[in-house]
Scaffold this motif. Structure first.
Motif, PDB file in Angstrom:
ATOM      1  N   SER A 181       0.829  -1.210   0.000  1.00 51.77           N
ATOM      2  CA  SER A 181       0.000   0.000   0.000  1.00 51.77           C
ATOM      3  C   SER A 181       0.862   1.258   0.000  1.00 51.77           C
ATOM      4  O   SER A 181       0.486   2.274  -0.590  1.00 51.77           O
ATOM      5  CB  SER A 181      -0.934  -0.009   1.216  1.00 51.77           C
ATOM      6  OG  SER A 181      -0.217   0.231   2.418  1.00 51.77           O
ATOM      7  N   ALA A 225      -4.670   0.515   2.360  1.00 46.54           N
ATOM      8  CA  ALA A 225      -3.961  -0.522   3.116  1.00 46.54           C
ATOM      9  C   ALA A 225      -4.851  -1.730   3.397  1.00 46.54           C
ATOM     10  O   ALA A 225      -4.409  -2.883   3.244  1.00 46.54           O
ATOM     11  CB  ALA A 225      -3.432   0.065   4.426  1.00 46.54           C
ATOM     12  N   ALA A 283      -5.261  -3.831   0.288  1.00 49.70           N
ATOM     13  CA  ALA A 283      -4.008  -4.493  -0.071  1.00 49.70           C
ATOM     14  C   ALA A 283      -3.743  -5.694   0.831  1.00 49.70           C
ATOM     15  O   ALA A 283      -3.315  -6.755   0.367  1.00 49.70           O
ATOM     16  CB  ALA A 283      -2.853  -3.497   0.011  1.00 49.70           C
ATOM     17  N   LEU A 339      -1.841   2.427  -2.437  1.00 52.68           N
ATOM     18  CA  LEU A 339      -3.127   1.746  -2.415  1.00 52.68           C
ATOM     19  C   LEU A 339      -3.748   1.855  -1.028  1.00 52.68           C
ATOM     20  O   LEU A 339      -3.073   2.194  -0.051  1.00 52.68           O
ATOM     21  CB  LEU A 339      -2.949   0.263  -2.759  1.00 52.68           C
ATOM     22  CG  LEU A 339      -2.297  -0.069  -4.102  1.00 52.68           C
ATOM     23  CD1 LEU A 339      -2.039  -1.560  -4.197  1.00 52.68           C
ATOM     24  CD2 LEU A 339      -3.186   0.393  -5.256  1.00 52.68           C
TER      25      LEU A 339
END
Length: 297
Positions: free
Chosen positions: A241, A248, A251, A246
């Motif tokens: 992430s 978290a 992910a 991304l």
């Protein structure tokens, strides 16, 4: 937060706190996930993760502890699920389905009638980069309880999971390990909510344990491998992430799912019969008083 002493780590920045939290949450999710997988409570766990959402929203509206609100909702919903499950014409699957839909709908309704100043999405997919010392204390406390449950009642949990009729014939009450299991699962759902939220929590709980079951035969080794996979999923997901910018929670859940996919591939290759083999060998999981046996595909 709950009335637990907050852990103080002045040397850690927000990412360091998040990393410590995913390690604790991954270990907890893997440990309790073994219970979920062996007792076949994956659908119940998914329902519970969704059904705690209204408790979190209600707590935010009232200005009280969000984990406390989720915990209260979890206790209430477990009672409802047990009550519905005892109706002969219904059963636990019906109870779990009602919990999933009604709980999530209630959370959305509460949020619409009383808009919150905070981001509701953090309840759904987690916000691990914003964890506090109190979150760490809660996760550590629930992890200690889960370890104690396995140490003190592990054989009862396994025996009742694989042979409930035999457990009854032994003069034991199946509702005791069932209640203990449901309470432990509920506590885990609440504790890991800051990491992966209400929706994605089931991935971190179920996927590592399901992967471990594909790779090892003995449930004792599952208790070692599943937390290791859970920790690896949390750490790799958090780093991914950060590197890829991304979310978290998403992910971490995705890495956990990929870990299961890899375990399934290893299991399939290992179980492939050699040339000349007529019937694939059975996969056996010793379980103390009983044995779990599945047939390789």
């Amino acid at each position: 937060m709950l009335d637990l002493p907050a852990l103080d780590f002045p040397a850690l920045d927000f990412f360091g706190l998040a990393m410590l939290e995913v390690v604790l949450a991954g270990a907890l999710a893997g440990l309790v996930g073994v219970l979920v997988v062996l007792r076949e409570r994956a659908f119940f766990t998914m329902s519970l993760t969704h059904a705690t959402f209204p408790g979190a929203v209600a707590a935010a509206i009232l200005g009280v502890s969000i984990p406390l609100g989720a915990a209260v909702a979890a206790v209430a919903l477990i009672a409802v699920a047990v009550g519905i499950g005892r109706i002969r014409s219904q059963g636990p699957a019906v109870a779990s389905g009602i919990m999933l839909t009604a709980g999530f709908a209630l959370g959305a309704f509460l949020q619409s009638v009383a808009p919150l100043a905070i981001d509701v999405e953090s309840f759904l997919v987690g916000q691990v980069l914003a964890v506090t010392g109190a979150d760490l204390a809660l996760t550590a406390a629930v992890l200690a309880v889960a370890l104690a449950v396995w140490a003190l009642a592990g054989r009862h949990l396994i025996f009742s999971s694989v042979d409930e009729a035999g457990y009854r014939r032994a003069g034991l009450a199946p509702w005791l390990p069932e209640t203990l299991a449901l309470a432990t699962i509920a506590g885990t759902v609440v504790a890991i909510m800051p990491v992966v939220g209400a929706i994605l929590g089931v991935a971190l709980i179920v996927a590592p344990a399901a992967a471990a079951r594909l790779l090892v035969r003995d449930w004792r080794w599952m208790l070692v491998l599943a937390p290791a996979i859970g920790i690896a999923s949390g750490v790799l997901g958090l780093w991914a992430s950060r590197w890829l910018d991304l979310a978290a929670g998403g992910a971490i859940a995705l890495v956990a799912a990929l870990a299961y996919g890899l375990a399934w591939l290893v299991h399939a290759l290992r179980a492939r019969p050699a040339v000349g083999d007529a019937v694939p060998a059975a996969v056996r999981i010793p379980a103390g008083h009983a044995t779990i046996e599945t047939r390789s595909p």
